[in-house]
Motif scaffolding. Structure first.
Motif, PDB file in Angstrom:
ATOM      1  N   SER A   1       4.475  27.001 -21.863  1.00  0.00           N
ATOM      2  CA  SER A   1       4.390  28.360 -22.362  1.00  0.00           C
ATOM      3  C   SER A   1       3.644  28.396 -23.690  1.00  0.00           C
ATOM      4  O   SER A   1       3.750  29.346 -24.434  1.00  0.00           O
TER       5      SER A   1
ATOM      6  N   ILE B   1      -0.167  27.610 -25.714  1.00  0.00           N
ATOM      7  CA  ILE B   1      -1.591  27.326 -25.540  1.00  0.00           C
ATOM      8  C   ILE B   1      -2.245  27.248 -26.911  1.00  0.00           C
ATOM      9  O   ILE B   1      -1.924  28.043 -27.809  1.00  0.00           O
TER      10      ILE B   1
ATOM     11  N   ILE C   1       2.370  33.259 -21.115  1.00  0.00           N
ATOM     12  CA  ILE C   1       2.300  32.273 -22.186  1.00  0.00           C
ATOM     13  C   ILE C   1       3.105  32.780 -23.376  1.00  0.00           C
ATOM     14  O   ILE C   1       2.866  33.874 -23.888  1.00  0.00           O
TER      15      ILE C   1
ATOM     16  N   SER D   1      -2.226  31.573 -16.933  1.00  0.00           N
ATOM     17  CA  SER D   1      -1.017  30.755 -17.058  1.00  0.00           C
ATOM     18  C   SER D   1      -1.413  29.313 -17.347  1.00  0.00           C
ATOM     19  O   SER D   1      -2.563  28.913 -17.148  1.00  0.00           O
ATOM     20  N   VAL D   2      -0.463  28.537 -17.832  1.00  0.00           N
ATOM     21  CA  VAL D   2      -0.651  27.102 -18.065  1.00  0.00           C
ATOM     22  C   VAL D   2       0.220  26.370 -17.064  1.00  0.00           C
ATOM     23  O   VAL D   2       1.430  26.543 -17.028  1.00  0.00           O
TER      24      VAL D   2
END
Length: 526
Positions: A37, A39, A223, A524-525
Motif C-alpha cells: 500500500s 509507493i 495505495i 495498484s501495487v
C-alpha cells in the motif's frame, strides 16, 4: 474599456532542465513486498515546496498537492475538462460573460469543514486579490456572487475564450483555514482530495496518506501512502529505478530508454504533452528579418532526422505552434501545416541564402543546455556544410532569458526555448506571438500581416469556440508560412515504473503525474 487581459509570465517558459543538487534519497523504499500500500515516486526536479495552489507556480509541487485537493473541473486523459466538484458543465449567459456553477453537496475537507461555493469563489479570486504569480490566470473575473452554499455565479469583464477549457480547472482550497494562517497553509494544506497531507521535510520528501472518507466512491484508490522525493540527476534517477530503489522514476532520458525497456523488472511509458520546444528568428534586425532567409535555414537541416537520432522515445515532431495533443481537441489541419514546412533540402537552402543573405552570413544561435543545444549545434554544422556556418552559443537559462528579448542582431539571429500550456490555442498564440508580449515572452518581434495581432486578441476575447477556430486558423497558417518561429518537437511526459505497479499511465499534463487517482485507471501495487 477592456480590463487587463491575463498575461502569461516567463515562469511558463521551460527551463533548461539543468541538473541541480538533489536531496539524498534514503533507503527503505521501492518495491517492498511487505508493504503493497506504499509507493515511492522519484521526481525529476526539486520542488519549490509551495503546496497552496493560490501561490504555487511550479509543476513539481503541484505533482504532490494534486492528490490533496479537488479541482472544480479536472483534466481528462485527452486534456479535456471533466466535472469534478462541479455537478456538470456551467450554464453560460450574457454573451459568454456569465457562468453559473453548481457543486456537489456533502463534500468535506480533511478537517471536516464542508466544501461550499464560498470556497470555490475564494479559490478563483484569492490569486488576484493577493497579487500572486497566478493572478493572470484569473484576472478576467469581474465579480462572483454566491447564490447559496452550492451555487455561484461568475461574471467576467469580457468574454474570455480559454475560460471553459482552462480557467474552470481551478483547484479548491479551504477558505477558512487558509485565510486564518496562509503561511502555515502553504506547508500544511487542507484539501478535499483523495489524499491527506502527511509527513513532509523541506527539500527532502513529502508524503500523502489515503483519505478513507473521500466523497467520490467511483474512484478506485488502492495505495495508502505516496512518498515523493526529487532526484534531478538523470543518472542517479535511472540507477534508482534500475536497482529497485524507487517504484516510479519520472522524466526518462532518451539515451536510457532502450536499456530500461530491456529490463524485465521495469516498464517505460510516456504521454505526448503540450510542452514543446521551438526555434525563433530575430525578425527585428539582421538577415533573418527576411522570410526567405528563415526558410533557407529550415531547409538546411532535417528535424525528423534529429528527433530520430536524439529523442526518438521522448519527443514527437511539431508542425504548427499548437501542440499535437491540443490540436486533437481543436482539429486544425495539421497535415496541411506539415506539408507547408520546408523539407530538408540543402541545395535549396544554399540557393536561397546565396540570393537573400550576405556572403559572410554566420548567424548566432543561442540555446540552453540539453536537446536544444544539440539541435543548435546540428544546424550550425549543416550551415557550415553549405558554405555559411553559425555560432551556436550555449547559455545558462538565466543568461538566455536576459538575452533573447533584446531584439538585437549582435545578440542572436535565432534562439531556442520551450513553452507549455493547456488545451487552448490562446496559451500558445498570445504569449508567443501577440505584439504585447514582445520583450516579455518573445524576442522575435514579428510584425505580422495586417490584422495578425488583432486576430490573436480577438480569439482571446471571443467565447464561441467555433468562431475562435475560424479566427485562429489563418493565424496559425501565417506562422507556418512566414516562420517567425519554427516549431521543433514536443517533450513527452515519461516515466519508468516497477513491474509490480499495475495500471499507472503517464498523463499529458505534467502536473497531473503521477496519475494515481484517476477515474480512468485503477492503479495498484501488486
Amino acid at each position: 474599456m477592456a480590463h487587463d487581459m491575463p498575461q502569461l509570465t516567463r515562469r511558463h517558459v521551460l527551463g533548461s532542465g539543468a541538473a541541480i543538487s538533489a536531496a539524498a534519497i534514503a533507503g527503505c523504499f521501492g518495491g517492498d513486498d511487505d508493504d503493497d500500500s506504499f509507493i515511492h515516486i522519484t521526481q525529476s526536479q526539486e520542488r519549490d515546496e509551495d503546496f497552496d495552489p493560490v501561490i504555487a507556480n511550479d509543476a513539481y509541487s503541484a505533482q504532490v498537492y494534486q492528490l490533496v485537493y479537488d479541482g472544480l473541473y479536472e483534466f481528462g486523459e485527452g486534456l479535456e475538462l471533466e466535472p469534478n466538484v462541479a455537478t456538470d458543465f456551467p450554464d453560460v449567459e450574457n454573451d459568454g460573460t456569465r457562468y453559473l456553477f453548481e457543486i456537489h453537496e456533502g463534500i468535506e475537507f480533511h478537517n471536516g469543514d464542508e466544501l461550499t461555493a464560498s470556497d470555490v469563489a475564494h479559490s478563483f479570486t484569492a490569486p488576484v486579490e493577493e497579487d500572486t504569480e497566478n493572478a493572470s490566470s484569473y484576472n478576467m473575473i469581474e465579480d462572483i456572487e454566491i447564490i447559496d452554499d452550492h451555487q455561484l455565479q461568475v461574471d467576467l469583464f469580457d468574454p474570455y475564450g480559454p475560460f471553459e477549457l482552462q480557467t474552470m480547472a481551478v483547484t479548491i482550497v479551504n477558505e477558512d483555514v487558509r485565510t486564518d494562517d496562509p503561511e502555515d497553509y502553504n506547508t500544511n494544506p487542507v484539501g478535499s482530495g483523495p489524499y491527506t497531507w502527511g509527513d513532509w521535510s523541506a527539500n527532502e520528501f513529502a508524503e500523502v496518506e489515503l483519505w478513507d472518507d473521500y466523497w467520490d466512491d467511483d474512484l478506485e484508490l488502492n495505495i495508502d501512502t505516496v512518498r515523493f522525493e526529487a532526484h534531478a540527476d538523470e543518472a542517479g534517477r535511472i540507477s534508482d529505478i534500475d536497482a529497485g530503489n524507487t517504484d516510479v522514476a519520472m522524466d526518462i532520458p532518451n539515451a536510457d530508454w532502450e536499456d530500461l525497456d530491456a529490463n524485465d523488472d521495469v516498464t517505460v511509458t510516456g504521454a505526448e504533452s503540450p510542452t514543446y520546444m521551438y526555434m525563433a528568428f530575430n525578425c527585428n534586425e539582421g538577415p533573418t528579418t527576411n522570410p526567405e532567409v528563415r526558410r533557407a535555414i529550415c531547409h538546411a537541416f532535417s528535424m525528423q532526422d534529429f528527433i530520430e537520432t536524439h529523442a526518438e522515445h521522448v519527443a514527437s515532431p511539431m508542425y504548427s505552434p499548437v501542440p499535437p495533443v491540443v490540436n486533437e481537441v481543436w482539429g486544425f489541419p495539421e497535415d496541411e501545416y506539415r506539408d507547408m514546412l520546408p523539407e530538408y533540402d540543402p541545395d535549396e537552402a544554399e540557393a536561397l541564402l546565396d540570393e537573400h543573405a550576405p556572403d559572410d552570413f554566420e548567424p548566432t544561435i543561442i540555446a540552453p543546455e540539453g536537446l536544444r543545444a544539440q539541435l543548435a549545434e546540428r544546424i550550425a554544422t549543416r550551415l557550415d556544410e553549405i558554405g555559411y556556418g553559425a555560432d551556436a552559443q550555449i547559455l545558462s537559462f538565466d543568461a538566455l532569458v536576459d538575452t533573447y528579448v533584446t531584439g538585437e542582431y549582435e545578440d542572436y539571429a535565432m534562439y531556442f526555448l520551450g513553452w507549455t500550456g493547456g488545451p487552448d490555442p490562446d496559451y500558445y498564440l498570445y504569449p508567443l506571438f501577440h505584439e504585447s508580449q514582445e520583450e516579455v515572452n518573445q524576442g522575435h518581434f514579428y510584425e505580422g500581416s495586417d490584422g495578425f495581432h488583432d486576430a490573436i486578441a480577438e480569439g482571446r476575447e471571443t467565447a464561441d469556440q467555433d468562431e475562435r477556430y475560424d479566427i485562429y486558423e489563418p493565424v496559425i497558417r501565417e506562422i507556418v508560412e512566414e516562420l517567425p518561429a519554427l516549431p521543433a518537437f514536443t517533450q513527452d511526459n515519461t516515466m519508468a515504473i516497477g513491474q509490480y505497479v499495475d495500471g499507472l499511465e503517464a498523463h499529458p499534463n505534467v502536473a497531473s503525474n503521477p496519475n494515481l487517482a484517476s477515474k480512468h485507471y485503477d492503479v495498484s501495487v501488486e
